[in-house]
Motif scaffolding. Structure first.
Motif, PDB file in Angstrom:
ATOM      1  N   UNK A  87       0.824  -1.193   0.000  1.00 55.48           N
ATOM      2  CA  UNK A  87       0.000   0.000   0.000  1.00 55.48           C
ATOM      3  C   UNK A  87       0.861   1.245   0.000  1.00 55.48           C
ATOM      4  N   UNK A  88       0.214   2.392  -0.032  1.00 49.46           N
ATOM      5  CA  UNK A  88       0.908   3.673  -0.057  1.00 49.46           C
ATOM      6  C   UNK A  88       1.269   4.156   1.340  1.00 49.46           C
ATOM      7  N   UNK A  89       0.418   3.833   2.321  1.00 46.25           N
ATOM      8  CA  UNK A  89       0.588   4.329   3.686  1.00 46.25           C
ATOM      9  C   UNK A  89       0.627   3.157   4.674  1.00 46.25           C
ATOM     10  N   UNK A 107       4.081   7.496   5.163  1.00 51.86           N
ATOM     11  CA  UNK A 107       4.412   7.253   3.762  1.00 51.86           C
ATOM     12  C   UNK A 107       5.907   6.990   3.638  1.00 51.86           C
ATOM     13  N   UNK A 108       6.302   6.251   2.640  1.00 51.03           N
ATOM     14  CA  UNK A 108       7.691   5.833   2.512  1.00 51.03           C
ATOM     15  C   UNK A 108       8.682   6.994   2.445  1.00 51.03           C
ATOM     16  N   UNK A 109       8.218   8.162   1.997  1.00 51.92           N
ATOM     17  CA  UNK A 109       9.117   9.310   1.903  1.00 51.92           C
ATOM     18  C   UNK A 109       9.241  10.074   3.220  1.00 51.92           C
ATOM     19  N   UNK A 142      14.566   5.706  12.482  1.00 56.53           N
ATOM     20  CA  UNK A 142      15.079   5.114  11.251  1.00 56.53           C
ATOM     21  C   UNK A 142      14.249   5.585  10.061  1.00 56.53           C
ATOM     22  N   UNK A 143      14.897   5.728   8.923  1.00 59.52           N
ATOM     23  CA  UNK A 143      14.164   6.005   7.701  1.00 59.52           C
ATOM     24  C   UNK A 143      13.521   4.707   7.214  1.00 59.52           C
ATOM     25  N   UNK A 197       6.101  -1.497  13.459  1.00 58.60           N
ATOM     26  CA  UNK A 197       6.942  -1.023  12.370  1.00 58.60           C
ATOM     27  C   UNK A 197       6.631  -1.675  11.026  1.00 58.60           C
ATOM     28  N   UNK A 198       6.798  -0.920   9.921  1.00 55.47           N
ATOM     29  CA  UNK A 198       6.573  -1.467   8.577  1.00 55.47           C
ATOM     30  C   UNK A 198       7.781  -2.245   8.065  1.00 55.47           C
ATOM     31  N   UNK A 199       8.088  -3.347   8.742  1.00 57.64           N
ATOM     32  CA  UNK A 199       9.212  -4.183   8.342  1.00 57.64           C
ATOM     33  C   UNK A 199       8.690  -5.425   7.618  1.00 57.64           C
TER      34      UNK A 199
END
Length: 282
Positions: A87-89, A107-109, A142-143, A197-199
Motif C-alpha cells: 500500500x501507499x501508507x 508514507x515511505x518518503x 530510522x528512515x 513497524x513497517x518491516x
C-alpha cells in the motif's frame, strides 16, 4: 539393507525444529484444556520420527503451560508465514481501554499524518509539516530504507539494535542510562518491530526469535486473547500480551508514536498496523 541399518538411518535424521515442537506443544496444551478435568492426562507422547519396530524416538510434551520461549517461537513462525501486504501508507491504530483511538499514517518518503484526541489537530486529520520524519522503534529513529535494511536473522538483528542504542545518546530523567536500562531500550526496539513497524515478515519473525532468546522473559499464562509475557523494558518489567497463532500484540503498556514520543499507560493498548492505499477524509 538390514533392519539395523534402517533403524540407524531413521534415527540419524534431524528432529523437529524448536518452532515445530513449540507449536505442537501449544496445540496439545489447548486440546488438554478443552477435555474434561477427570480425563485430562498428565503427559502426552508424540512421535518425533516414523516408528521403526520398537526403536522410534519420542518427544515428551507436558500438559503444563508453554514457556515464554516456546510462545515467541510459535509467533515467529506465524509472522514469517503472514503476507506483508502492500500500500501507499503504513496505518497504525492504537486503541485504548477508553476514548477514541489514535491513528498514524506513514508514507515511505517520511510524510506522516495523524488523528486523535490530544494530538495535533485535536481529532481531525493532521498532516505533519516540515521535513520528512523518521519512523521510531523504541528510542531509535530510522528512515524507511533503514527499516527495510534491518537484518533478517535474530542474532544479527539484536547486535545491530544493541549497537544503535549504545550510540544513540539516550538520556532519561535519571541521566545517562546504565547497561541494564540500555538493554531494556533494545528490548523496547524489538517490541516496536513486532507491533508497529513497517518491516518485512522476515524481520518481524527475527524480532520474535530475538525476544525468545532472552533469558529473562516470563510466561504468565493466558489472558486478553493471547499469552501474557513479562519483558525487561527500559521502564522496568512490563506485561505484553502476544497471540502466538497470529503473531499479533494484543496488549502493550509501551508504544512509540510516529512523532517519536514513548507512551506508557497502565491499562495498555492494542495496536493494529497494516498497509493501506487511502487516507481518511479530512
Amino acid at each position: 539393507m538390514d533392519d539395523l541399518h534402517v533403524i540407524r538411518t531413521v534415527l540419524a535424521k534431524p528432529g523437529p525444529s524448536p518452532e515445530v515442537v513449540a507449536r505442537r506443544r501449544l496445540q496439545v496444551t489447548a486440546e488438554m484444556r478443552r477435555r474434561p478435568r477427570g480425563r485430562r492426562a498428565r503427559w502426552v507422547l508424540l512421535p518425533a520420527v516414523a516408528a521403526v519396530a520398537a526403536a522410534a524416538a519420542f518427544v515428551i510434551v507436558p500438559s503444563e503451560p508453554s514457556t515464554a520461549r516456546e510462545v515467541l517461537l510459535v509467533a515467529a513462525t506465524a509472522a514469517e508465514r503472514t503476507p506483508e501486504g502492500s500500500g501507499t501508507y503504513w496505518h497504525v491504530t492504537v486503541t485504548k481501554s477508553a476514548g477514541p483511538p489514535e491513528e498514524y499514517w506513514y508514507r515511505r518518503d517520511g510524510q506522516i499524518w495523524l488523528r486523535g484526541e490530544g494530538l495535533k489537530g485535536e481529532g481531525a486529520l493532521f498532516k505533519w509539516p516540515g521535513e520528512p520524519q523518521p519512523f521510531w522503534i523504541g528510542p531509535l529513529s530510522l528512515t524507511f530504507e533503514e527499516l527495510r535494511g534491518l537484518p533478517e536473522e535474530e542474532t544479527a538483528l539484536t547486535k545491530r539494535l544493541t549497537e544503535e542504542v549504545a550510540h544513540a545518546g539516550i538520556r532519561t530523567s535519571r541521566g545517562t542510562p546504565g547497561p541494564a536500562e540500555l538493554r531494556g531500550f533494545t528490548v523496547q526496539a524489538l517490541l516496536s518491530l513486532i507491533s508497529e513497524a513497517p518491516v518485512s515478515s522476515q524481520v518481524r519473525a527475527a524480532a520474535y526469535r530475538a525476544l525468545a532468546a532472552l533469558p529473562d522473559v516470563t510466561d504468565l499464562g493466558e489472558g486478553d486473547g493471547g499469552r501474557r509475557l513479562e519483558l525487561p523494558l527500559s521502564s522496568g518489567r512490563k506485561v505484553v500480551v502476544v497471540d502466538p497463532e497470529t503473531a499479533r500484540v494484543r496488549n502493550t503498556p509501551v508504544w512509540v508514536t510516529l512523532s517519536g514520543a514513548i507512551a506508557l499507560t497502565k491499562g495498555g493498548v492494542t495496536i493494529d498496523a497494516e498497509w493501506t492505499d487511502r487516507l481518511p477524509a479530512e
